[in-house]
Design an enzyme around this catalytic site. Structure first.
Site, PDB file in Angstrom:
ATOM      1  N   CYS A  40      67.869  21.374  15.489  1.00 62.78           N
ATOM      2  CA  CYS A  40      69.239  20.577  15.266  1.00 62.78           C
ATOM      3  C   CYS A  40      69.253  19.207  15.639  1.00 62.78           C
ATOM      4  O   CYS A  40      68.046  18.680  16.260  1.00 62.78           O
ATOM      5  CB  CYS A  40      70.229  21.292  15.785  1.00 62.78           C
ATOM      6  SG  CYS A  40      70.276  21.295  17.786  1.00 62.78           S
ATOM      7  N   ALA A  41      70.259  18.310  15.299  1.00 62.50           N
ATOM      8  CA  ALA A  41      70.029  17.174  15.415  1.00 62.50           C
ATOM      9  C   ALA A  41      70.073  16.542  17.061  1.00 62.50           C
ATOM     10  O   ALA A  41      69.272  15.847  17.451  1.00 62.50           O
ATOM     11  CB  ALA A  41      71.510  16.307  15.181  1.00 62.50           C
TER      12      ALA A  41
END
Length: 499
Positions: free
Chosen positions: A9-10
């Protein structure tokens, strides 16, 4: 059924691990095995092995950031964001197994042994790492040098009927003279960059500096006190030698106090010193002498025997079409680049042998262009999906990406013969005409985004040779697929569209 995946994920924290758990739990509920690699802020965890990837029926990449998918060539692959997999992981798995397409199809094995598009062989991969680092500077330096070299020819002031080579004492003359020098600097640095790329692939960052220095000195005749440097053979030995030396040095249990300086001081210092001793006192001079003799022979054969360039042009061209980006293809590229760079360093622009590079540069486009043309000329032998792939193959061929032909060869291995024959024809054609390719895009575009010399209108002959060989490839596709019957598939496809 076995599933592998990557989650990221970011932020690299919560969703990365939630998505991992969701995939693994859903697979368990469906009676499947799953292993998911996470790429979070802490780095890569639960890393997938090559064996696990090979055995997997499906690859799921659930990520909100860019993920390198190079490892998954030839595997069915689904790429989605982490939120989608968290909402309904079972649906993602089921849809993926049913509808996922094969990513790139690189690494596909033909007849159980020959890999097309890539190679799992470590030796080849290390060499390709060095070649990948070197190619941009080869192209840049080659084009600059070729342009400057072309501008150095001008009428003899004492005899207008003669043409002499040299840079005039004018503003433009000084400009092109410096451009010429800039190209020579690029060629001087090419081999050290190649050696450093190979060493980095083996020993990581601490191997770069010592390999670069060692790659430079093994190709410096002044340092070695020889007539020429050791060329690509010397660079290969340096790359592997330094890479494995650094890998060994990294395993030493250094005192905790020294660990911060080990990768930036101790390892580079030891590796550089050892390289110097080995090169100067053991291998440098013998290899340089051998390379000097080798290229003298190659140049003599090229000049003395008209058939010689045609023969090695056909061999190198055919190698480009065999596995379409695999180890045989990359070996041909390495050989042609080595001959170009070494003869440029040894004899300069006036004595360079760029014919092998012309052969591989032309042949690299023939397999995908031929596949694309075949899907247009002989539609009834291809499914609708294959026709769409043909359009992609045409585009890839125009920019010199051989891998555009892989899906066709993977589905019909006999087409490898067609690719090989037509690629060999293109290599033989450009070699027979004496076309030299200094660098650029290997394809018809190389006539404009590149530099060719040789006969008059060499750029046009270059294009004609590639397109002629590609057309032959298309007709060979027609020949090998002549017994193929896809009528039922096409009818079913039309019914689905109509409904």
């Amino acid at each position: 059924m076995k599933i592998v995946g990557i989650t990221a994920c970011a932020a690299g924290i919560a969703h990365t691990y939630m998505a991992q758990a969701a995939i693994e739990e859903a697979a368990k509920e469906l009676g499947m095995e799953a292993k998911v690699e996470t790429q979070g802020t802490i780095g890569t965890e639960n890393e997938l092995t090559s064996k696990e990837i090979e055995e997997a029926d499906l690859v799921i990449i659930a990520a909100d950031i860019n993920i390198d998918k190079g490892r998954f060539g030839g595997k069915k692959l689904v790429e989605i964001d982490t939120n989608t997999v968290l909402k309904n992981p079972q649906k993602v798995i089921k849809d993926g197994l049913q509808n996922a397409t094969v990513f790139g199809a690189k690494g596909t094995k033909i007849n159980g042994n020959m890999e097309i598009g890539t190679s799992s062989n470590k030796f080849v991969r290390y060499l390709m790492s060095g070649l990948t680092d070197m190619i941009p500077i080869t192209i840049a330096a080659g084009l600059l040098l070729a342009i400057a070299n072309a501008m150095a020819f001008h009428p003899d002031p004492n005899n207008a009927d003669l043409v002499v080579w040299g840079f005039q004492e004018t503003a433009s003359g000084e400009f092109f003279s410096k451009l010429f020098d800039l190209g020579k600097v690029g060629f001087t640095l090419m081999i050290p960059i190649f050696a450093a790329g190979v060493a980095r692939a083996i020993g990581d960052k601490p191997a770069v500096a010592p390999a670069f220095i060692a790659g430079y000195i093994i190709n410096d005749p002044t340092f070695l006190k020889t007539e020429t440097g050791a060329g690509f053979i010397g660079a290969i030995l340096v790359g592997f030698g330094v890479g494995y030396l650094v890998k060994l040095l990294k395993k030493i249990p250094y005192p905790h106090l020294l660990k911060p300086v080990v990768p930036i001081l101790i390892i580079p210092l030891i590796a550089t010193f050892v390289s110097f001793v080995v090169i100067y006192y053991l291998i440098g001079r013998p290899i340089a002498a051998g390379m000097n003799g080798l290229y003298d022979v190659i140049n003599h054969v090229t000049v003395a025997y008209a058939a010689a360039p045609i023969l090695y042009g056909a061999i190198l061209g055919g190698m480009m079409g065999v596995d379409m980006g695999g180890p045989i293809n990359k070996t041909a590229m390495l050989v042609s680049s080595a001959i170009f760079v070494d003869t440029m360093n040894q004899f300069g622009p006036q004595g360079v042998n760029a014919i092998p590079q012309a052969a591989t540069g032309a042949a690299i486009a023939v397999a995908p262009l031929g596949a694309g043309i075949a899907t247009i000329l002989f539609k009834k032998y291809f499914t609708t999906e294959e026709r769409a792939l043909g359009s992609s193959a045409l585009v890839m061929g125009m920019v010199g990406v051989t891998e555009g032909a892989i899906p066709f060869a993977a589905a019909n291995p006999s087409l490898i013969v067609a690719n090989t024959i037509s690629s060999a024809i293109s290599g033989a054609l450009v070699a027979s005409m004496g076309i030299q390719f200094y660098g650029g895009v290997g394809s018809p575009l190389g006539a404009f985004v590149g530099y060719t010399t040789g006969p008059k209108l060499s750029w046009l002959l270059w294009i004609v040779a590639i397109l002629f060989a590609s057309l032959i490839n298309a007709f060979l596709y027609r020949f090998f697929l002549r017994k193929r019957n896809i009528t039922t598939q096409e009818v079913d496809h039309e019914i689905i569209i109509e409904n």
